[in-house]
Design a protein around this motif. Structure first.
Motif, short mmCIF file in Angstrom:
data_model
loop_
_atom_site.label_atom_id
_atom_site.label_comp_id
_atom_site.label_asym_id
_atom_site.label_seq_id
_atom_site.Cartn_x
_atom_site.Cartn_y
_atom_site.Cartn_z
N ALA A 210 0.86 -1.20 0.00
CA ALA A 210 0.00 0.00 0.00
C ALA A 210 0.89 1.25 0.00
N GLY A 211 0.55 2.20 -0.82
CA GLY A 211 1.37 3.41 -0.99
C GLY A 211 2.28 3.32 -2.20
N THR A 212 2.28 2.13 -2.83
CA THR A 212 3.04 1.96 -4.08
C THR A 212 2.02 1.60 -5.18
N PRO A 213 2.44 1.63 -6.45
CA PRO A 213 1.49 1.29 -7.51
C PRO A 213 1.11 -0.19 -7.58
N PHE A 214 1.75 -1.01 -6.71
CA PHE A 214 1.44 -2.45 -6.74
C PHE A 214 1.06 -2.91 -5.33
N ILE A 215 -0.20 -3.25 -5.14
CA ILE A 215 -0.68 -3.69 -3.82
C ILE A 215 -1.06 -5.17 -3.92
N THR A 216 -0.52 -5.97 -3.01
CA THR A 216 -0.82 -7.41 -2.98
C THR A 216 -1.68 -7.72 -1.77
N ILE A 217 -2.80 -8.40 -2.02
CA ILE A 217 -3.72 -8.77 -0.93
C ILE A 217 -3.88 -10.29 -0.98
N THR A 218 -3.60 -10.94 0.15
CA THR A 218 -3.81 -12.39 0.25
C THR A 218 -5.09 -12.62 1.05
N GLY A 219 -6.07 -13.24 0.43
CA GLY A 219 -7.37 -13.38 1.09
C GLY A 219 -7.30 -14.20 2.36
N VAL A 220 -8.16 -13.88 3.32
CA VAL A 220 -8.30 -14.65 4.57
C VAL A 220 -9.78 -15.02 4.73
N LYS A 221 -10.04 -15.91 5.69
CA LYS A 221 -11.41 -16.41 5.87
C LYS A 221 -12.35 -15.32 6.40
N GLU A 222 -11.87 -14.62 7.42
CA GLU A 222 -12.73 -13.56 7.97
C GLU A 222 -11.86 -12.49 8.65
N LEU A 223 -12.45 -11.37 8.90
CA LEU A 223 -11.76 -10.26 9.56
C LEU A 223 -12.42 -10.00 10.91
N HIS A 224 -11.65 -9.46 11.84
CA HIS A 224 -12.19 -9.16 13.18
C HIS A 224 -12.21 -7.64 13.40
N GLY A 225 -12.81 -7.23 14.46
CA GLY A 225 -12.91 -5.80 14.78
C GLY A 225 -11.55 -5.20 15.08
N ALA A 226 -11.44 -3.89 15.00
CA ALA A 226 -10.16 -3.22 15.29
C ALA A 226 -10.45 -1.76 15.63
#
Ligand code: EPZ
Length: 428
Positions: A210-226
């Motif tokens: 993030a902050g560069t022209p190439f962002i890599t996201i690896t999927g996860v099962k679920e997200l929690h609160g933050a």
């Protein structure tokens, strides 16, 4: 409708606290839809766009509570469609598409309309969602998206004007719960995208780049609160730096991020405006002489399009010719004709505004047309001799927290008044 009544010609002096960034808060609030657990977002500015986004989340079934600068959300039970009229009214709401699709595998969002600065298409958003496996249809003014499965993919998000900020946000959020790896190419690099990525990672997402022209996201099962604190508003900061410069005062900003303002600070320096950094504070004053500069708006880290209108006021004060070229939006010079009512000499030639600066400015009745144009008109009124009335100041309230109060604390003579019942201006 409210107006600002401004007595111009008074140099501003004093200190101003920069609020949290509107353009970071909107996607952050959308991201809270990705989990059923509570989320807490701090340093949230009290703005109509933010309250609107809260209403949209509520219309989707989320619990949203505002407490001064803190918003707490809990999207335990949500539905994939919200209030058409609510969503239709604010373009920033388009960033609920990605989270709804990731969480519910379906969403129905009113097609965001264009606005006074441009057509504001969302073709790149839809291209990215299709790449992740969504089927999309436009029905009765709604964007209807469905994806029984979201599968990671590589997607190029560069458009005719470069990357898309909210498009990057939408695809990044959708990809957090997709199966596999997503790479966004030609991603937007704005600090607001980085802020969103940091919040998503705090929720358990796996994101790099993030902050560069190439962002890599690896999927996860679920997200929690933050919990998350919003970055300061770099556009508000730039606006107050210019307020100090154009009024020939001395203004100190607290809470801004100088590292988000390189292009603005560079241009102010070139124009003869002095900005001194002490700790995290920035103090602005005009140097002995202003110099005309040329500006071309670009994606971050170039000169921000959201500061273009405000910069035009500085050029109007500067002896000589300055040229502003708008490369992000197709019609973002509506403020030019209003500044001309103060006496500025601005000629529009295609994507460029040619500003012949140094003419005296005198107060007039002005009409705000969009958020950043209205900020430019306020700056113009602060400089013009005599009284200026800026009408339709609700545009300003969308993105500037308590601007009249903050300006009064800096010595400005500005008051919020109801629109006078008078003859409407002939729009010929
Ligand atoms: C965000 O809008 C900001 N809004 C805008 O701020 C800002 O001016 C803009 O980014 C550019 O920095 C919010 O974050 C809420 P884009 P966004 O998608 O994401 C074209 C303000 O005053 N485009 O980056 O909607 C588009 O037409 C507002 O605070 C496509 O062609 O802007 C424009 O020419 C105004 N297809 C360019 O890309 C798409 O699918 C950049 O738009 C999407 C965008």
């Amino acid at each position: 409708m409210d107006c600002f009544l401004i007595e111009g010609g008074i140099p501003l002096h004093g200190e101003v606290q920069i609020s949290g960034a509107k353009n970071a808060v909107l996607p952050l609030l959308a991201a809270t839809l990705l989990t059923a657990e509570p989320c807490v977002i701090r340093r949230v500015p009290n703005l109509s766009d933010v309250r609107f986004m809260g209403q949209i989340l509520t219309s989707l079934g989320a619990e949203v509570s505002f407490d001064t600068e803190t918003v707490t959300t809990r999207a335990a039970q949500i539905r994939g469609f919200g209030d058409y009229n609510l969503i239709r009214k604010m373009r920033g709401s388009v960033c609920i598409l990605g989270p709804l699709l990731a969480r519910l595998h379906q969403a129905q969002v009113s097609l965001p309309g264009g606005c006074v600065i441009g057509a504001r298409p969302i073709d790149l958003h839809l291209k990215g969602l299709r790449a992740l496996g969504a089927t999309i249809s436009i029905e009765r003014g709604y964007v209807c998206v469905q994806a029984p499965r979201l599968v990671g993919a590589e997607v190029f998000l560069g458009g005719r004007a470069g990357p898309t900020v909210l498009g990057t946000a939408n695809i990044m959020m959708a990809a957090t719960l997709a199966e596999g790896v997503t790479v966004i190419q030609s991603a937007a690099c704005e600090p607001e995208v980085v802020d969103l990525a940091e919040f998503l990672v705090a929720m358990g997402a796996k994101i790099t780049g993030a902050g560069t022209p190439f962002i890599t996201i690896t999927g996860v099962k679920e997200l929690h609160g933050a919990a998350h604190e919003v970055i300061p508003d770099r556009i508000e900061a730039a606006t107050y730096l210019l307020a100090g410069a154009v009024t020939n005062g001395e203004v100190t900003l607290h809470g801004a991020r100088p590292d988000h303002l390189h292009a603005v600070l560079d241009k102010l320096h070139e124009a003869g405006v002095q900005v001194h950094r002490h700790g995290m504070a920035l103090t602005v004053r005009r140097g002995p002489e202003l110099t005309p500069v040329d500006i071309t708006t670009q994606p971050y880290a170039g000169f921000p399009t959201d500061v273009q209108a405000q910069m035009m006021v500085l050029l109007a004060l500067t002896q000589g010719i300055g040229i502003i070229t708008e490369r992000i939006f197709e019609s973002r010079f509506t403020h030019a004709s209003e500044l001309a009512r103060l006496g500025a000499d601005i000629a529009i030639e295609g994507p460029s505004a040619i500003v012949k600066g140094g003419l005296p400015l005198s107060g007039a009745q002005l009409m705000a047309s969009d958020l950043r144009a209205s900020a430019a008109l306020v700056l113009g009124g602060l400089v013009a001799q005599g009284q200026t009335l800026v009408k339709r100041i609700y545009h300003l309230d969308r993105g500037y927290e308590q601007m009249d109060e903050k300006l009064r604390r800096l010595g400005a003579r500005v008051q919020r008044v109801p629109e006078p019942v008078s003859e409407s201006r002939d729009d010929v």
